[in-house]
Design a protein around this motif. Structure first.
Motif, PDB file in Angstrom:
ATOM      1  N   ARG A   1       0.876  -0.942   0.051  1.00  0.00           N
ATOM      2  CA  ARG A   1      -0.292  -0.022  -0.321  1.00  0.00           C
ATOM      3  C   ARG A   1       0.393   1.167  -0.076  1.00  0.00           C
ATOM      4  O   ARG A   1       2.196   0.824   0.051  1.00  0.00           O
ATOM      5  N   SER A   2      -0.086   2.600  -0.483  1.00  0.00           N
ATOM      6  CA  SER A   2       1.378   3.841  -0.490  1.00  0.00           C
ATOM      7  C   SER A   2       1.121   4.212   1.364  1.00  0.00           C
ATOM      8  O   SER A   2       0.343   3.725   1.795  1.00  0.00           O
ATOM      9  N   CYS A   3       1.957   4.866   1.550  1.00  0.00           N
ATOM     10  CA  CYS A   3       2.105   5.085   2.341  1.00  0.00           C
ATOM     11  C   CYS A   3       1.707   6.553   2.788  1.00  0.00           C
ATOM     12  O   CYS A   3       2.056   7.995   2.697  1.00  0.00           O
ATOM     13  N   ALA A   4       0.017   6.797   3.436  1.00  0.00           N
ATOM     14  CA  ALA A   4      -0.544   7.907   3.476  1.00  0.00           C
ATOM     15  C   ALA A   4      -0.453   8.769   4.893  1.00  0.00           C
ATOM     16  O   ALA A   4      -0.823   9.489   5.426  1.00  0.00           O
ATOM     17  N   ASP A   5       0.415   7.945   5.872  1.00  0.00           N
ATOM     18  CA  ASP A   5       0.695   8.517   7.458  1.00  0.00           C
ATOM     19  C   ASP A   5       1.651   9.261   7.539  1.00  0.00           C
ATOM     20  O   ASP A   5       2.892   8.476   7.056  1.00  0.00           O
ATOM     21  N   PRO A   6       1.912  10.523   7.574  1.00  0.00           N
ATOM     22  CA  PRO A   6       3.707  11.544   7.594  1.00  0.00           C
ATOM     23  C   PRO A   6       4.251  10.748   9.114  1.00  0.00           C
ATOM     24  O   PRO A   6       5.826  10.688   8.330  1.00  0.00           O
ATOM     25  N   ASP A   7       3.825   9.857   9.082  1.00  0.00           N
ATOM     26  CA  ASP A   7       4.393   9.698  11.269  1.00  0.00           C
ATOM     27  C   ASP A   7       4.623   8.205  10.841  1.00  0.00           C
ATOM     28  O   ASP A   7       6.505   8.279  11.157  1.00  0.00           O
ATOM     29  N   ILE A   8       3.803   7.441   9.868  1.00  0.00           N
ATOM     30  CA  ILE A   8       5.053   6.654   9.870  1.00  0.00           C
ATOM     31  C   ILE A   8       5.672   6.414   8.682  1.00  0.00           C
ATOM     32  O   ILE A   8       7.176   5.361   8.433  1.00  0.00           O
TER      33      ILE A   8
END
Length: 242
Positions: A106-113
């Motif tokens: 999946r595309s990582c949409a969480d800036p923290d992750i």
């Protein structure tokens, strides 16, 4: 030689409860036995017993004494599970299971992750999802966010269902690299609808439900390799290994 404090005694029995050495309903040794075992005062032993009780791990039972709670309101951290696996080889604590295992790219949409993994926002990562249960009741929604470079050595991380052995073990065996764990980070946020459904929390659609969230980051010699995000069901205590 350093003296034994009440927190050390509580940690001793907490580990036994977590490892399944002491199962629900089992009696904790009497306070007098604890004072003799650890060479402490009755006051110190009493503080340790109170600490375990306040954590929801034990209850006082008439005629028996202190016993392990039958349904403790406790969910252990991912790091605690890993420590238990290392110490005992046991994947689960007494009464604990997992379900809903799945994997996807999946595309990582969480800036923290993304920041913790050292990647750009919207880069693809491997996401593994599972739900931990205690006596059949959901306690933790666990998300593993794995750096895509892990796929080169362990393509199995995209396999559906539960992975056995733990993928990091396979990674270490195939690469010879050591994986280290950063300290756990704790925070809170509002649960998503998917998380509430997985935790079987029934609330009105417009309700805002705050949840405890814990992040654990793992590294090898090339940098971050995995981030765990654990979301805890409302009303549960969260306890580390010690």
């Amino acid at each position: 030689m350093p003296s034994t404090g009440y927190t050390d005694i509580a940690a001793h029995y907490r580990r036994q409860i977590m490892d399944g050495t002491l199962a629900p309903g089992d009696a904790i040794p009497s306070m007098r036995a604890v004072t003799e075992k650890f060479g402490v005062s009755i006051t110190t032993a009493n503080r340790a017993f109170r600490m375990l009780k306040n954590e929801g791990l034990t209850v006082a039972t008439s005629g028996v004494g202190t016993v392990v709670a039958s349904r403790p309101r406790v969910a252990f951290t991912g790091a605690a599970r890993l420590d238990r696996l290392t110490r005992t080889g046991k994947e689960f604590a007494a009464g604990e299971t997992s379900s809903n295992h799945s994997a996807a790219l999946r595309s990582c949409a969480d800036p923290d992750i993304a920041d913790q993994l050292g990647i750009d926002l919207h880069d693809e990562i491997v996401i593994r999802w599972r739900v931990f249960r205690k006596d059949g009741k959901p306690t933790v929604v666990a998300l593993s966010c794995i750096h895509p470079r892990a796929l080169t050595s362990v393509p199995e991380v995209l396999q559906q269902g539960q992975l056995k052995p733990f993928w990091q073990t396979t990674y270490r065996e195939r690469t010879g690299r050591t994986i280290t764990r950063s300290p756990e980070r704790r925070g809170a946020r509002l649960a998503s609808n998917d998380e509430l459904a997985a935790l079987e929390v029934e609330v009105p659609a417009s309700a805002a439900v705050p949840v405890l969230v814990l992040h654990t980051t793992f590294h090898d010699d090339e940098g971050p390799i995995e981030v765990w995000e654990d979301v805890y069901a409302p009303g549960l205590w969260q306890v580390a290994s010690d």
